[in-house]
Design a protein around this motif. Structure first.
Motif, PDB file in Angstrom:
ATOM      1  N   PRO A 192       0.980  -1.664  -0.416  1.00 38.17           N
ATOM      2  CA  PRO A 192      -0.181   0.179   0.041  1.00 38.17           C
ATOM      3  C   PRO A 192       0.698   1.049   0.310  1.00 38.17           C
ATOM      4  CG  PRO A 192      -0.443  -0.844   2.319  1.00 38.17           C
ATOM      5  CD  PRO A 192       1.003  -2.268   1.343  1.00 38.17           C
ATOM      6  N   PHE A 193       1.915   1.600   0.404  1.00 41.96           N
ATOM      7  CA  PHE A 193       3.123   2.138   0.784  1.00 41.96           C
ATOM      8  C   PHE A 193       3.447   2.615  -0.741  1.00 41.96           C
ATOM      9  CE2 PHE A 193       2.574   0.879   4.822  1.00 41.96           C
ATOM     10  CZ  PHE A 193       2.050   2.257   5.605  1.00 41.96           C
ATOM     11  N   THR A 194       3.319   1.826  -1.459  1.00 43.47           N
ATOM     12  CA  THR A 194       3.761   2.175  -2.260  1.00 43.47           C
ATOM     13  C   THR A 194       2.928   2.785  -4.011  1.00 43.47           C
ATOM     14  OG1 THR A 194       4.949   0.279  -3.146  1.00 43.47           O
ATOM     15  CG2 THR A 194       4.407   0.985  -5.266  1.00 43.47           C
ATOM     16  N   PHE A 195       1.089   2.768  -3.873  1.00 45.95           N
ATOM     17  CA  PHE A 195       0.504   3.661  -4.021  1.00 45.95           C
ATOM     18  C   PHE A 195       0.350   4.684  -3.681  1.00 45.95           C
ATOM     19  CE2 PHE A 195      -3.942   5.554  -4.196  1.00 45.95           C
ATOM     20  CZ  PHE A 195      -3.570   5.219  -5.415  1.00 45.95           C
ATOM     21  N   LEU A 196       0.907   4.884  -2.180  1.00 46.32           N
ATOM     22  CA  LEU A 196       0.703   6.676  -1.552  1.00 46.32           C
ATOM     23  C   LEU A 196       1.518   7.349  -2.332  1.00 46.32           C
ATOM     24  CD1 LEU A 196       0.121   5.090   2.310  1.00 46.32           C
ATOM     25  CD2 LEU A 196      -1.725   6.506   0.604  1.00 46.32           C
ATOM     26  N   ALA A 197       3.124   6.743  -1.751  1.00 50.75           N
ATOM     27  CA  ALA A 197       4.385   7.002  -2.786  1.00 50.75           C
ATOM     28  C   ALA A 197       3.673   7.898  -3.701  1.00 50.75           C
ATOM     29  CB  ALA A 197       4.972   6.850  -2.128  1.00 50.75           C
ATOM     30  N   TRP A 198       3.565   6.990  -4.738  1.00 43.37           N
ATOM     31  CA  TRP A 198       3.413   7.485  -6.275  1.00 43.37           C
ATOM     32  C   TRP A 198       2.116   8.364  -6.059  1.00 43.37           C
ATOM     33  CZ3 TRP A 198       6.869   7.351  -9.932  1.00 43.37           C
ATOM     34  CH2 TRP A 198       7.579   6.314  -9.472  1.00 43.37           C
ATOM     35  N   PHE A 199       1.481   7.676  -5.487  1.00 41.84           N
ATOM     36  CA  PHE A 199       0.113   8.488  -4.856  1.00 41.84           C
ATOM     37  C   PHE A 199       0.449   9.988  -4.632  1.00 41.84           C
ATOM     38  CE2 PHE A 199      -2.847  11.401  -2.768  1.00 41.84           C
ATOM     39  CZ  PHE A 199      -3.845  11.626  -4.016  1.00 41.84           C
ATOM     40  N   PHE A 200       1.196  10.728  -3.727  1.00 44.90           N
ATOM     41  CA  PHE A 200       1.500  12.478  -3.817  1.00 44.90           C
ATOM     42  C   PHE A 200       2.500  12.834  -5.020  1.00 44.90           C
ATOM     43  CE2 PHE A 200       0.376  10.681   0.125  1.00 44.90           C
ATOM     44  CZ  PHE A 200      -0.851  11.863   0.996  1.00 44.90           C
ATOM     45  N   ALA A 238      -1.265  16.790   4.572  1.00 43.20           N
ATOM     46  CA  ALA A 238      -1.887  15.657   3.212  1.00 43.20           C
ATOM     47  C   ALA A 238      -1.718  14.664   3.432  1.00 43.20           C
ATOM     48  CB  ALA A 238      -1.428  16.721   1.465  1.00 43.20           C
ATOM     49  N   PHE A 239      -0.249  14.521   3.385  1.00 39.20           N
ATOM     50  CA  PHE A 239       0.331  13.043   3.751  1.00 39.20           C
ATOM     51  C   PHE A 239      -1.058  12.050   5.083  1.00 39.20           C
ATOM     52  CE2 PHE A 239       4.914  14.601   3.009  1.00 39.20           C
ATOM     53  CZ  PHE A 239       4.308  14.332   1.181  1.00 39.20           C
ATOM     54  N   ALA A 240      -1.036  12.873   6.092  1.00 33.02           N
ATOM     55  CA  ALA A 240      -1.474  12.234   7.507  1.00 33.02           C
ATOM     56  C   ALA A 240      -3.354  12.047   7.256  1.00 33.02           C
ATOM     57  CB  ALA A 240      -1.602  13.002   9.242  1.00 33.02           C
ATOM     58  N   SER A 241      -4.128  12.989   6.221  1.00 29.36           N
ATOM     59  CA  SER A 241      -5.482  13.075   5.788  1.00 29.36           C
ATOM     60  C   SER A 241      -5.986  12.324   4.621  1.00 29.36           C
ATOM     61  CB  SER A 241      -5.673  14.079   5.202  1.00 29.36           C
ATOM     62  OG  SER A 241      -6.623  14.340   5.012  1.00 29.36           O
ATOM     63  N   PHE A 242      -4.926  12.391   3.178  1.00 35.72           N
ATOM     64  CA  PHE A 242      -5.380  11.350   2.245  1.00 35.72           C
ATOM     65  C   PHE A 242      -4.875   9.873   2.411  1.00 35.72           C
ATOM     66  CE2 PHE A 242      -5.718  15.793   0.272  1.00 35.72           C
ATOM     67  CZ  PHE A 242      -7.315  15.561  -0.106  1.00 35.72           C
ATOM     68  N   GLY A 243      -3.199  10.041   2.664  1.00 32.09           N
ATOM     69  CA  GLY A 243      -2.981   8.784   3.710  1.00 32.09           C
ATOM     70  C   GLY A 243      -4.058   7.640   4.411  1.00 32.09           C
ATOM     71  N   SER A 244      -4.103   8.411   5.619  1.00 36.69           N
ATOM     72  CA  SER A 244      -5.247   7.779   6.573  1.00 36.69           C
ATOM     73  C   SER A 244      -6.631   7.048   5.681  1.00 36.69           C
ATOM     74  CB  SER A 244      -5.817   8.588   7.304  1.00 36.69           C
ATOM     75  OG  SER A 244      -4.786   9.323   8.959  1.00 36.69           O
ATOM     76  N   ILE A 245      -6.870   7.894   5.007  1.00 41.29           N
ATOM     77  CA  ILE A 245      -8.240   7.605   4.607  1.00 41.29           C
ATOM     78  C   ILE A 245      -8.086   6.439   3.259  1.00 41.29           C
ATOM     79  CG2 ILE A 245      -8.365   9.066   2.639  1.00 41.29           C
ATOM     80  CD1 ILE A 245     -11.991   7.851   4.428  1.00 41.29           C
ATOM     81  N   MET A 246      -7.589   6.367   2.382  1.00 37.36           N
ATOM     82  CA  MET A 246      -6.433   5.707   1.424  1.00 37.36           C
ATOM     83  C   MET A 246      -7.111   4.235   2.339  1.00 37.36           C
ATOM     84  SD  MET A 246      -4.435   7.345  -1.136  1.00 37.36           S
ATOM     85  CE  MET A 246      -5.030   9.377  -1.942  1.00 37.36           C
ATOM     86  N   LEU A 247      -5.823   3.904   2.892  1.00 44.71           N
ATOM     87  CA  LEU A 247      -4.869   3.285   4.110  1.00 44.71           C
ATOM     88  C   LEU A 247      -7.059   2.434   4.484  1.00 44.71           C
ATOM     89  CD1 LEU A 247      -2.054   3.843   6.179  1.00 44.71           C
ATOM     90  CD2 LEU A 247      -2.166   2.020   4.059  1.00 44.71           C
TER      91      LEU A 247
END
Length: 302
Positions: A192-200, A238-247
């Motif tokens: 999941p952190f691959t998606f988050l890093a590339w998303f941002f 944004a990291f904490a907010s969008f990252g949290s809801i995606m996880l």
């Protein structure tokens, strides 16, 4: 065990449901703060450009050198992410440029969860029981009631209010679209952190050039240092907010996470009152209580 392994082990479990609940509520609070940052002191386009540039630059080395490389099938998904989020941000910036934060924000957040629930049913086969649907209706009545109250009593300049509301509804539709699509994307990759890093990283590419051109055309542009500081602060939020809801959408139901996130409207009203010095009275407090009650019904009736 890595953090990724631990999160993956929680998928579909009771503990995963609890972690998703905490993540969704944290996303709600931080998303309201994020919205206030974009609407607050600076031009919304400049604020968003500074935030996106900051989190794109921060995410780049993590995406390129730290997390596992995306699988080949992820590249078209990231292309969809880029387009959907760009449309969402353009619509939101236009809406904030036309109407007050306390009017626009509830309409955006009220439109989003209903269509997200429908999208989660169509894409992931998720269903709500009858009591949960009552909770959805209670939450939406509070959100749209709050928007209507703000529209009737708080909006001073009504010349641009109709287009602002239209843009807010369109933005809410894209909230539903990106919530569902991002849930699909984060479930499509092993880490999941691959998606988050590339998303941002990818999501930070589009708005900064637009903001820069707008900045150059201004007769009295703001000082860069405060704008940059707002961008850096917004990036961490944004990291904490969008990252949290995606996880949360990877660990548990997309629809429930989307509903819980919309308690952000309560936090937004509090921010509007405490930070932006907008009026809050007993009627608005009652409407905010309806929003919270709806979210509680959805959560505990599931």
């Amino acid at each position: 065990m890595t953090l990724s392994d631990w999160l993956i082990s929680l998928e579909g479990t009771a503990k995963g449901h609890q972690v998703a609940l905490v993540l969704a509520l944290m996303a709600a609070l931080l998303h309201a703060v994020f919205g206030a940052l974009q609407k607050g002191r600076h031009d919304p386009w400049l604020s968003r450009g500074a935030i996106d540039a900051s989190y794109g630059l921060m995410a780049a080395p993590i995406a390129l050198f730290v997390v596992p490389w995306p699988e080949p099938h992820m590249w078209p998904i990231f292309g969809g992410v880029f387009v959907i989020h760009l449309c969402y941000k353009l619509l939101q910036a236009f809406a904030y440029s036309k109407g007050a934060y306390t009017v626009v924000y509830p309409v955006v957040r009220g439109t989003g969860p209903l269509f997200t629930v429908l999208g989660a049913y169509l894409i992931f086969g998720e269903t709500f029981n009858a009591v949960q649907w009552i909770g959805v209706l209670v939450l939406l009545s509070g959100i749209f009631g709050l928007a209507l109250y703000n529209f009737l009593y708080l909006e001073s300049d009504r010349s641009t209010l109709v287009p602002a509301l239209g843009l807010a509804i369109a933005t809410g539709l894209f909230v539903a679209l990106y919530t569902t699509y991002d849930a699909y994307g984060i479930r499509a990759t092993a880490d999941p952190f691959t998606f988050l890093a590339w998303f941002f990283f990818i999501d930070g590419l589009a708005i900064p050039p637009i903001a820069f051109m707008r900045y150059r055309r201004m007769l009295n542009p703001p000082a860069l240092a405060p704008l940059a500081m707002r961008g850096i602060l917004g990036a961490f939020i944004a990291f904490a907010s969008f990252g949290s809801i995606m996880l949360a959408t990877r660990l548990d139901k997309v629809g429930e996470a989307a509903i819980l996130r919309e308690t952000s409207t309560v936090f937004a009203a509090l921010i509007g009152w405490l930070v932006l010095k907008e009026t809050v009275g007993p009627r608005r407090i009652a409407l905010m209580a309806l929003i919270a009650l709806g979210a509680v019904i959805v959560e505990f009736a599931g």
